[in-house]
Design an enzyme around this catalytic site. Structure first.
Site, PDB file in Angstrom:
ATOM      1  N   ARG A 283      89.995  60.702 137.024  1.00 54.69           N
ATOM      2  CA  ARG A 283      89.083  61.489 136.175  1.00 54.69           C
ATOM      3  C   ARG A 283      89.104  62.927 136.677  1.00 54.69           C
ATOM      4  NH1 ARG A 283      82.857  59.520 135.942  1.00 54.69           N
ATOM      5  NH2 ARG A 283      82.976  60.149 138.136  1.00 54.69           N
TER       6      ARG A 283
ATOM      7  N   SER B 193      71.936  68.328 144.975  1.00 59.12           N
ATOM      8  CA  SER B 193      72.929  67.265 144.841  1.00 59.12           C
ATOM      9  C   SER B 193      74.075  67.475 145.815  1.00 59.12           C
ATOM     10  CB  SER B 193      73.471  67.296 143.413  1.00 59.12           C
ATOM     11  OG  SER B 193      74.608  66.482 143.290  1.00 59.12           O
TER      12      SER B 193
ATOM     13  N   TYR C 179      77.258  72.189 136.213  1.00 57.99           N
ATOM     14  CA  TYR C 179      76.087  71.455 136.708  1.00 57.99           C
ATOM     15  C   TYR C 179      75.868  71.734 138.198  1.00 57.99           C
ATOM     16  CZ  TYR C 179      73.514  67.621 138.823  1.00 57.99           C
ATOM     17  OH  TYR C 179      72.633  66.894 139.593  1.00 57.99           O
TER      18      TYR C 179
ATOM     19  N   LYS D   4      72.839  73.893 140.439  1.00 57.40           N
ATOM     20  CA  LYS D   4      72.106  73.445 141.637  1.00 57.40           C
ATOM     21  C   LYS D   4      72.245  74.474 142.758  1.00 57.40           C
ATOM     22  CE  LYS D   4      70.540  69.505 140.114  1.00 57.40           C
ATOM     23  NZ  LYS D   4      69.113  69.379 139.822  1.00 57.40           N
TER      24      LYS D   4
END
Ligand code: NAD
Ligand code: WQD
Length: 336
Positions: free
Chosen positions: A291, A124, A148, A152
């Site tokens: 965010r 990613s 996450y 990866k």
């Protein structure tokens, strides 16, 4: 050629199965259905007119995996299976490491035993973290900012170690930017559980009336209109990238890494306007605070994939939104 597709009932996996079957590959999918429905595969068969095998199992079930590799003659693996929600990964990091890394270890051990040493891995753009500049090249520093993304990164490194230990391996690491859209048939698409985290599925659910309004996370970024800029890529273009990666594996490349993006960024507000135009629906939105963990701008330099894989994107933002909208409006409840 017989390909094992892990996570093949999921969003990107199902679209890749369509392209594989349409190009004459034999396909076996394994998936634990933790974030997908088997119905997706029925529709893959309906679209292509081809059958594929499905085995419901967790990737970490070593006995099942070993038996599978013993019984079938796989030529290569396309490895999508994994958990992918950034926010959730900060809440339950151990689940993410166990599932994503543990699953990959079990898979690679079974592959080693069966002497199947060709793999395409779903990495990613998140591994780049907040890049110092754009467009992002594959040789930019790797510094993911959440569990996450670190899962990866670790898997990329594990696969590199595997190659260093045994040069018979061939490994393609694909770093996806922001996959969106759906198959043009409107029969398969992204079917998020609950309220979507990602922008386009959220906008689509606002357009269909399931959600009242979009919350735009910040309009004070250093971008032309102040909202975040991303490199959205049509899932069918992304799926085709996997076929190019499989062709690359056949040339004995060792470990190679490619960005799969378009090289063009769009802001949140550009996406809202484009969706309104294509769908004819209005997308009410409000600007709220940033965010946590978001970055201002992220888009790929896809030159390496173009020159070394002979891969380019066919679809632009209109097709991405048209196909998202066709999928959403024809399947308001997803695969239910
Ligand atoms: P998805 O959740 O739709 O598909 C992943 C599939 O893997 C699901 O069907 C799920 O049930 C399955 N799975 C998860 N853990 C498993 C396990 N232990 N055993 C067996 N099956 C398991 O996600 P997607 O969007 O199709 O993403 C596919 C891959 O691409 C993932 O590895 C993801 O991290 C990566 N990726 C996705 C994006 C994105 O924005 N969608 C971006 C970059 C990378
Ligand atoms: C896009 C833009 C948001 C939702 C994530 C993962 C990344 C990769 C792809 C897996 C940003 C804004 C979003 C909303 C908004 N996945 N936004 N309101 O964050 O670029 O990438 O998915 O590997 O790892 O981090 O994608 O679609 O969530 O956001 O304003 O309700 O839309 O702030 O600018 P992101 P996204």
């Amino acid at each position: 050629m017989h390909i094992l597709v892990t996570g093949g009932t999921g969003y990107i996996g199902s679209h890749t199965c369509v392209e594989l079957l349409a190009s004459g590959y034999r396909v076996t999918v394994i998936d634990n259905l933790s974030n997908s429905k088997q119905e997706a595969l029925h529709r893959v068969s309906e679209i292509t007119g081809c059958e594929l095998d499905f085995v419901r199992t967790d990737l970490r079930d070593r006995a099942v995996l070993e038996a599978l590799f013993r019984d079938r003659d796989f030529d290569a693996v396309v490895h999508f299976a994994g958990l992918k929600a950034v926010g959730e990964s900060t809440q339950i990091p151990l689940e993410y490491y166990e599932n994503n890394i543990g699953g990959t270890l079990t898979l690679c051990k079974a592959m080693t035993e069966a002497r199947v040493k060709k793999i395409v891995f779903s990495s990613s753009a998140t591994v780049y973290g907040d890049p110092a500049s754009v467009p992002i090249r594959e040789d930019f520093p790797i510094c993911p900012t959440n569990p996450y993304g670190r899962s990866k990164r670790f898997i990329e490194e594990i696969l590199q170690d595997l190659y260093r230990s045994d040069g018979a391996w061939n490994i393609v690491l694909l770093r996806y930017f922001n996959p969106v859209g759906a198959h043009r048939s409107g029969r398969i698409g992204e079917d998020p559980d609950g309220i979507p985290n990602n922008l386009l599925p959220f906008i689509a659910q606002v357009a269909i009336g399931k959600l009242p309004r979009l919350r735009v996370f910040g309009d004070d970024y250093a971008t032309p209109d102040g909202t975040g800029v991303r490199d959205y890529i049509h899932v069918t273009d992304l799926a085709r990238g996997h076929l190019k990666a499989l062709e690359k594996l056949a040339t004995d490349p060792g470990v190679v890494t490619y960005n799969l993006g378009t090289g063009r960024g769009y802001s949140v507000l550009e996406m809202v306007r484009a969706f309104e135009q294509t769908s004819g629906r209005s997308i009410p939105f409000e600007i709220v605070g940033r965010r946590l963990g978001d970055i201002a701008i992220c888009y790929a330099d896809p030159t390496l994939a173009r020159t070394e894989l002979d891969w380019t994107t066919d679809f632009g933002i209109e097709e991405m939104i048209r196909d998202t909208w066709r999928w959403q409006s024809r399947n308001p409840e997803g695969y239910e």
